[in-house]
Motif scaffolding. Structure first.
Motif, PDB file in Angstrom:
ATOM      1  N   MET A  50       0.846  -1.208   0.000  1.00  0.00           N
ATOM      2  CA  MET A  50       0.000   0.000   0.000  1.00  0.00           C
ATOM      3  C   MET A  50       0.876   1.251   0.000  1.00  0.00           C
TER       4      MET A  50
ATOM      5  N   ILE B 127       0.893   4.303  -2.620  1.00  0.00           N
ATOM      6  CA  ILE B 127       0.611   5.683  -2.184  1.00  0.00           C
ATOM      7  C   ILE B 127       1.741   6.617  -2.640  1.00  0.00           C
TER       8      ILE B 127
ATOM      9  N   GLU C 200      -4.615  -1.954  -4.599  1.00  0.00           N
ATOM     10  CA  GLU C 200      -4.558  -0.590  -5.131  1.00  0.00           C
ATOM     11  C   GLU C 200      -5.713   0.248  -4.578  1.00  0.00           C
TER      12      GLU C 200
ATOM     13  N   ALA D  60      -5.178   1.089  -0.919  1.00  0.00           N
ATOM     14  CA  ALA D  60      -4.156   2.123  -0.731  1.00  0.00           C
ATOM     15  C   ALA D  60      -4.720   3.500  -1.081  1.00  0.00           C
TER      16      ALA D  60
ATOM     17  N   TYR E  14      -7.389   4.640   1.433  1.00  0.00           N
ATOM     18  CA  TYR E  14      -6.825   5.053   2.722  1.00  0.00           C
ATOM     19  C   TYR E  14      -6.142   6.419   2.597  1.00  0.00           C
TER      20      TYR E  14
ATOM     21  N   LEU F 212       1.933   3.754   7.455  1.00  0.00           N
ATOM     22  CA  LEU F 212       0.897   4.235   6.528  1.00  0.00           C
ATOM     23  C   LEU F 212       0.260   5.513   7.058  1.00  0.00           C
TER      24      LEU F 212
END
Ligand code: SF4
Length: 668
Positions: free
Chosen positions: A224, A228, A273, A276, A279, A309
């Motif tokens: 992720m 990003i 995808e 990610a 989020y 993250l």
């Protein structure tokens, strides 16, 4: 007749630590109900909590000291019990010194005063004691490397989130009082995604469920992150002004292409995808991190990768954001060092907690000559429990303080009947979620000859002629323990007693709102020099779990993931609820059942390299294919003690048990 209502709290080792009201008449408990003054837990108690009264009065409750003679227990008086302990302790101290005494304890009872047992051993000069924990220490270590300390967002703040990712936590079973806050957030428009290999009861309230391959959560987080970064969805301001080590992290994460992440996690590339992008763009987004994902050998790095993250997307220090795992605001304001007797300058020998059997078997200078266990049932709860059972036999004298004749008590030489909550004054607080302190008054006499630990240990210290163990005046001890809290906030024990449940001032603040962290450089650490110095690596790398990745073991037929979550109605080995489940079940995916030629209801034996259990096969698509799920907590006599199978392996950081890094096979 006068009925008194007493404020107290659920003493179980649970995220919620519900405040309770109990009604007492003439020293008899009449009822138990939630305390509405506690805003998080005030509406209801779960079944485990309601069962507390039944547990107190259960006919199997231990009521007298018991000494094992010729293989069976005989009731004795306290004088004889203390003399026996004094005799063995004096002998061990004279022959080998204090390090030959091993003190094993856990969170089976949350009261602060129980910690005074550690002070008793300090008064004897010290002891051998664990570091780390069976449950959550990898995640704690991870968050300390990243943030410097472990803090969670308040429950109410979920209402500010636009996206909530519940990652490896099952609040529907283990934290029921979080659910109304999740539902409220959904009503305000938040989406909820659950990531978990098991489709737990929490999936019912999630808008999306993502079944990740066991032990691959860290790879998912890194995949992720790569996505990003590639899409430029990162928060450059947070990274530049509030973090360090980003470039090293970026380089490492870049290796996690979509295809590689898909192959490691078992997820479709588009799922990764979308996750990610969702989020990173649904700001603010909250991460609710559970204990399950850090019970793998790579668990600490997994939590670090998930934390990253939040940092990458600037979801730290903002309302509706965060990477909430546990909450040490109050814990930091309690003087453990006094309770542990650090002022007595004890010597200590440490071992990783999951390695209790190894410590007993391999320490030789000095050997373990005396073992004292309280608030814990290690023979059920420690991995490779058959190995631990063998190790127990090497210890000349084992003492267990307990409420029931657990597996551990049963394997001991002396069993002491401990008091429970309501039978002694104590102070409770939570390091997992909310930040309320609850004073719990003594309101009933303990049954028969049950005694508080600090009372009999004081008598034992007198017998041994040891100074430094305090007189049993609970309120003075409690006031001393919370001195740092009093110094910081001005609140005294008296005020907590009057205003219980007492919310810590600032306890509902957003963690890290000032973007000043408690790491060495005051920044969020994508790369942690402290972790590097500790020898666990500075970056949140992904490594395949040791046993799940063991191809040789798989070729030998151990090809199923063995996983042991909490049951909704039980905490750890407290499966002995008066009307608890009686038949151990092993849950299998329909495909696994078909592969094994099994139908639901058939009795099976589940083997790992270390041991086996018997359970009734139960077919459910809630569990992933190629997995066997048995709830933890079953005692030996049930035939389904899960930790006979699990390893004594520790995680990559924090000295915690890698329970979920376990392969098994099935026999009909
Ligand atoms: S077990 Fe947990 S949820 Fe249940 S009453 Fe106790 S603290 Fe509350």
């Amino acid at each position: 007749m006068l009925i008194k209502t007493i404020k107290t709290t659920c003493p179980l080792d649970c995220w919620d630590q519900c405040a309770m009201l109990v009604e007492v008449e003439k020293g008899r408990l009449l009822s138990i109900s939630p305390d509405p003054e506690q805003k998080i837990t005030g509406k209801y108690l779960c079944r485990k909590g309601r069962q507390n009264l039944a547990r107190l009065n259960h006919p199997d409750r231990l009521r007298y000291p018991l000494l094992k003679k010729n293989g069976s227990f005989k009731r004795i008086g306290w004088n004889e019990a203390l003399q026996a302990m004094a005799c063995h302790l004096s002998d061990a101290l004279a022959r080998f010194g204090p390090l030959s005494l091993l003190h094993y304890h856990d969170g089976g009872y949350g009261g602060l005063l129980k910690n005074l047992e550690s002070r008793f051993f300090s008064a004897l000069g010290g002891c051998t004691e664990h570091r780390g924990s069976l449950c959550w220490a990898a995640g704690l270590a991870a968050q300390r490397y990243d943030f410097g300390e472990v803090y969670s967002h308040p429950h109410e703040d979920l209402a500010n989130a636009r996206l909530i990712i519940i990652w490896g936590r099952n609040p529907a079973h283990t934290q029921p009082h979080l659910l109304p806050f999740i539902r409220q957030a959904q009503k305000k428009g938040a989406r909820v995604i659950l990531i978990d290999p098991l489709r737990t009861a929490t999936a019912a309230l999630a808008d999306e469920y993502i079944r990740v391959k066991p032990g691959s959560d860290g790879a998912l987080a890194l995949g992720m992150a790569a996505m990003i970064i590639e899409k430029g969805l990162l928060d450059r301001d947070f990274i530049a002004t509030a973090s360090s080590g980003f470039e090293r992290y970026r380089t490492m994460a870049a290796a996690f292409s979509l295809n590689k992440t898909a192959s490691l996690t078992g997820l479709a590339p588009e799922v990764i995808e979308n996750l990610a992008v969702d989020y990173a763009t649904a700001k603010p987004a909250a991460l609710v991190i559970g204990i399950g994902l850090q019970r793998h050998s790579n668990g600490g790095n997994t939590v670090r990768a998930v934390d990253a993250l939040a940092a990458l997307t600037g979801n730290i220090g903002v309302r509706g954001g965060g990477a909430s795992y546990a909450n040490f605001q109050i814990s930091r304001l309690v003087d453990d060092s006094f309770l542990n007797g650090e002022d007595l300058q004890p010597i200590r020998r440490r071992y990783p907690k999951p390695g209790l059997a190894k410590a007993i078997s391999e320490f030789s200078d000095p050997p373990v000559d005396f073992l004292y266990i309280s608030r814990a049932n290690p023979l059920t709860q420690v991995g490779d429990s058959d190995g631990l059972r063998r190790a127990f036999k090497r210890v000349p004298f084992v003492v267990t303080a307990e409420h029931f004749m657990t597996d551990t008590a049963n394997a001991s030489d002396l069993v002491l009947p401990a008091t429970a909550f309501l039978e002694t004054e104590d102070l409770f607080y939570n390091s997992m979620s909310h930040q309320y302190l609850v004073y719990s008054a003594k309101c009933i006499e303990p049954p028969a000859e049950c005694r508080p630990e600090y009372v009999y240990l004081r008598d034992l210290a007198l017998l041994l002629d040891k100074e430094g163990f305090p007189a049993p005046e609970p309120d003075r001890l409690l006031a001393r323990a919370i001195e740092p809290l009093t110094n910081k906030t001005g609140v005294t024990l008296e005020e907590i007693r009057e205003n219980s449940p007492y919310l810590l001032p600032g306890g509902n603040d957003i963690p890290w709102a000032g973007r000043v962290f408690e790491t060495a450089d005051g920044r969020y650490n994508f790369y942690s020099p402290t972790a590097e110095n500790d020898g666990v690596g500075g970056l949140p790398v992904y490594r395949e779990p040791v046993e799940l990745g063991d191809k040789k073991l798989r070729r030998e037929g151990y090809c199923y993931w063995f996983v042991t979550p909490h049951h909704r109605d039980s905490i750890h080995s407290s499966h002995r609820l008066p009307d608890g489940e009686v038949t151990p079940k092993a849950y299998l995916h329909p495909r696994t059942a078909e592969q094994e030629g099994l139908k639901g209801g058939e009795k099976i034996t589940v083997w790992s390299k270390r041991g086996c259990l018997q359970a009734v096969a139960t077919v459910s698509d809630r569990v992933p294919p190629d997995a066997v799920v048995v709830y933890e907590g079953w005692w030996y006599e049930s035939g389904a003690a899960v930790n006979k199978l699990t390893p004594a392996r520790t995680t990559d950081m924090g000295c915690q048990a890698a329970f979920y890094d376990c392969l098994c096979r099935i026999e009909k």
